[in-house]
Scaffold this motif. Structure first.
Motif, short mmCIF file in Angstrom:
data_model
loop_
_atom_site.label_atom_id
_atom_site.label_comp_id
_atom_site.label_asym_id
_atom_site.label_seq_id
_atom_site.Cartn_x
_atom_site.Cartn_y
_atom_site.Cartn_z
N TYR A 172 0.87 -1.14 0.11
CA TYR A 172 0.04 -0.02 0.06
C TYR A 172 0.88 1.37 0.05
CZ TYR A 172 -3.76 -3.51 0.98
OH TYR A 172 -4.31 -4.45 1.11
N GLY A 173 1.85 1.25 -0.54
CA GLY A 173 2.67 2.43 -0.84
C GLY A 173 2.24 3.53 -1.70
N THR A 174 2.89 4.64 -1.49
CA THR A 174 2.20 5.87 -1.92
C THR A 174 2.75 6.08 -3.34
OG1 THR A 174 4.41 7.05 -1.61
CG2 THR A 174 2.74 6.94 0.33
N GLN A 193 4.87 8.11 -4.78
CA GLN A 193 6.38 8.60 -4.48
C GLN A 193 7.08 7.40 -4.54
OE1 GLN A 193 3.85 10.15 -2.79
NE2 GLN A 193 3.80 12.06 -3.95
N GLN A 194 6.57 6.36 -3.50
CA GLN A 194 7.29 5.04 -3.33
C GLN A 194 7.32 4.16 -4.52
OE1 GLN A 194 5.19 4.18 0.25
NE2 GLN A 194 6.69 4.45 1.62
N ARG A 195 6.11 4.26 -5.23
CA ARG A 195 5.90 3.30 -6.62
C ARG A 195 7.19 3.96 -7.63
NH1 ARG A 195 -0.09 2.25 -8.40
NH2 ARG A 195 1.28 1.48 -10.11
#
Length: 171
Positions: A36-38, A40-42
């Motif tokens: 469930y990353g953001t 930006q993390q993706r």
């Protein structure tokens, strides 16, 4: 590696030679989606996937850690790019691996009937390569009767898909 394994690998390579990720979900990005990353993390995770061809995906990225479940979080382009990498890895390592990536590759192929939208980029040659891959695993895995049902389901799905693509002239 026996001649049959080499032939299946060559069929996969030939059928998917021109496939590129083209903006699809990448391997590391799939892990971030699972967590469930953001956005930006993706984006940061995508930067970790430096391969430009599916055959450059490292074996460890497929076999170790969370690699086995990455296919569950891919979009249609990601599956089109990574399934030949997973299938090729499975052919090379089926006899000596206990990685869940092998089983999960078959489970993913088995979902063709329930989620055809995930496989819209596959042409007939590619469907036949996936069919040959599953047949190869069924032939070498004689003792795995509890998993045979999954092999049979995946094989039937890809056989039907290849036939449908033939009728629709999608080579």
């Amino acid at each position: 590696m026996d001649a049959r394994a080499k032939a299946v690998l060559a069929q996969i390579r030939s059928a998917f030679e021109a496939v590129r990720l083209c903006g699809g979900v990448s391997l590391h990005e799939a892990h971030v989606i699972d967590a469930y990353g953001t956005p930006q993390q993706r984006l940061a995770a995508r930067a970790l996937d430096t391969d430009t061809h599916w055959w450059e995906v490292p074996d460890d990225a497929i076999a170790l850690g969370w690699g086995y479940c990455a296919l569950s979080f891919m979009d249609a382009r990601g599956l089109h790019y990574y399934l030949p990498a997973y299938a090729s890895w499975a052919v090379r390592h089926a006899a000596q691996t206990d990685s869940a990536s092998l089983d999960h590759t078959i489970y993913t192929l088995e979902t063709l009937r329930e989620r055809p939208e995930n496989f819209v980029h596959f042409n007939r040659r590619q469907a036949l390569a996936m069919q040959a891959f599953v047949q190869y695993l069924m032939d070498i895995d004689h003792d795995n009767s509890c998993f045979r049902h999954h092999y049979l389901q995946a094989h039937a799905a890809w056989t039907a898909h290849a036939e449908a693509l033939k009728e629709n002239h999608h080579d």
